[in-house]
Design an enzyme around this catalytic site. Structure first.
Site, PDB file in Angstrom:
ATOM      1  N   GLU A  22     -14.055   6.572  10.723  1.00  0.00           N
ATOM      2  CA  GLU A  22     -13.521   5.472   9.906  1.00  0.00           C
ATOM      3  C   GLU A  22     -12.000   5.423   9.986  1.00  0.00           C
ATOM      4  OE1 GLU A  22     -15.745   4.623   5.915  1.00  0.00           O
ATOM      5  OE2 GLU A  22     -15.603   6.790   6.197  1.00  0.00           O
ATOM      6  N   TYR A  54       2.678 -13.651  -7.715  1.00  0.00           N
ATOM      7  CA  TYR A  54       1.487 -13.121  -7.043  1.00  0.00           C
ATOM      8  C   TYR A  54       1.694 -12.913  -5.551  1.00  0.00           C
ATOM      9  CZ  TYR A  54       0.486 -18.175  -6.731  1.00  0.00           C
ATOM     10  OH  TYR A  54       0.563 -19.520  -6.534  1.00  0.00           O
ATOM     11  N   GLU A  74     -11.390   4.949  -4.202  1.00  0.00           N
ATOM     12  CA  GLU A  74     -10.919   5.217  -5.556  1.00  0.00           C
ATOM     13  C   GLU A  74      -9.408   5.473  -5.554  1.00  0.00           C
ATOM     14  OE1 GLU A  74     -13.628   6.384  -4.088  1.00  0.00           O
ATOM     15  OE2 GLU A  74     -15.196   6.890  -5.543  1.00  0.00           O
ATOM     16  N   LYS A  99     -15.421  -1.827   0.444  1.00  0.00           N
ATOM     17  CA  LYS A  99     -15.484  -1.464   1.860  1.00  0.00           C
ATOM     18  C   LYS A  99     -16.677  -2.219   2.427  1.00  0.00           C
ATOM     19  CE  LYS A  99     -14.830   2.775   3.200  1.00  0.00           C
ATOM     20  NZ  LYS A  99     -14.987   4.199   3.580  1.00  0.00           N
TER      21      LYS A  99
END
Length: 126
Positions: A22, A54, A74, A99
């Protein structure tokens, strides 16, 4: 207060994850950001400096996604929330990191974490 600014469905190709594969080949991620803030001043003044820009929040999240790899989503969400609370006037922030096509032996559209952090909690952790 229930005023909220949301950035929804930000897409990034990035190199995070527990597995070496990954981190080498990357994955697609989707991020949502929800910031609680008082929008009354901006509603009255019609001035950008009375609210949260933003576009700057997007750039901050993009830097984190494209920056040093994290093993866990996380951790990515926590880094985003902490950075937003440090750099803008949001009272609280909720981050969702997904993901897409995770490396799971089975049919899963995505995995997602959602965290909510507030300015009060951030000041207690320091």
């Amino acid at each position: 207060m229930t005023d909220v600014i949301r950035l929804v469905g930000m897409l990034f190709y990035a190199y995070h994850g527990v597995s070496k594969a990954e981190r080498e080949t990357g994955r697609q991620y989707e991020v949502d950001c929800e910031m609680v803030t008082d929008l009354a001043p901006a509603g009255k003044s019609d001035r950008l400096n009375s609210t949260i820009d933003y576009a700057k929040i997007y750039t901050l999240i993009e830097r984190i996604m494209k920056g040093k790899g994290s093993l866990l989503i996380e951790r990515l969400a926590t880094k985003m929330a902490d950075a937003i609370l440090t750099k803008c006037k949001a009272d609280a922030v909720t981050i969702r990191v997904r993901k897409l096509a995770p490396p799971i032996d089975g049919m899963v559209k995505h995995v997602e974490v959602e965290i909510t952090r507030s300015r009060i909690r951030l000041s207690k952790s320091r």
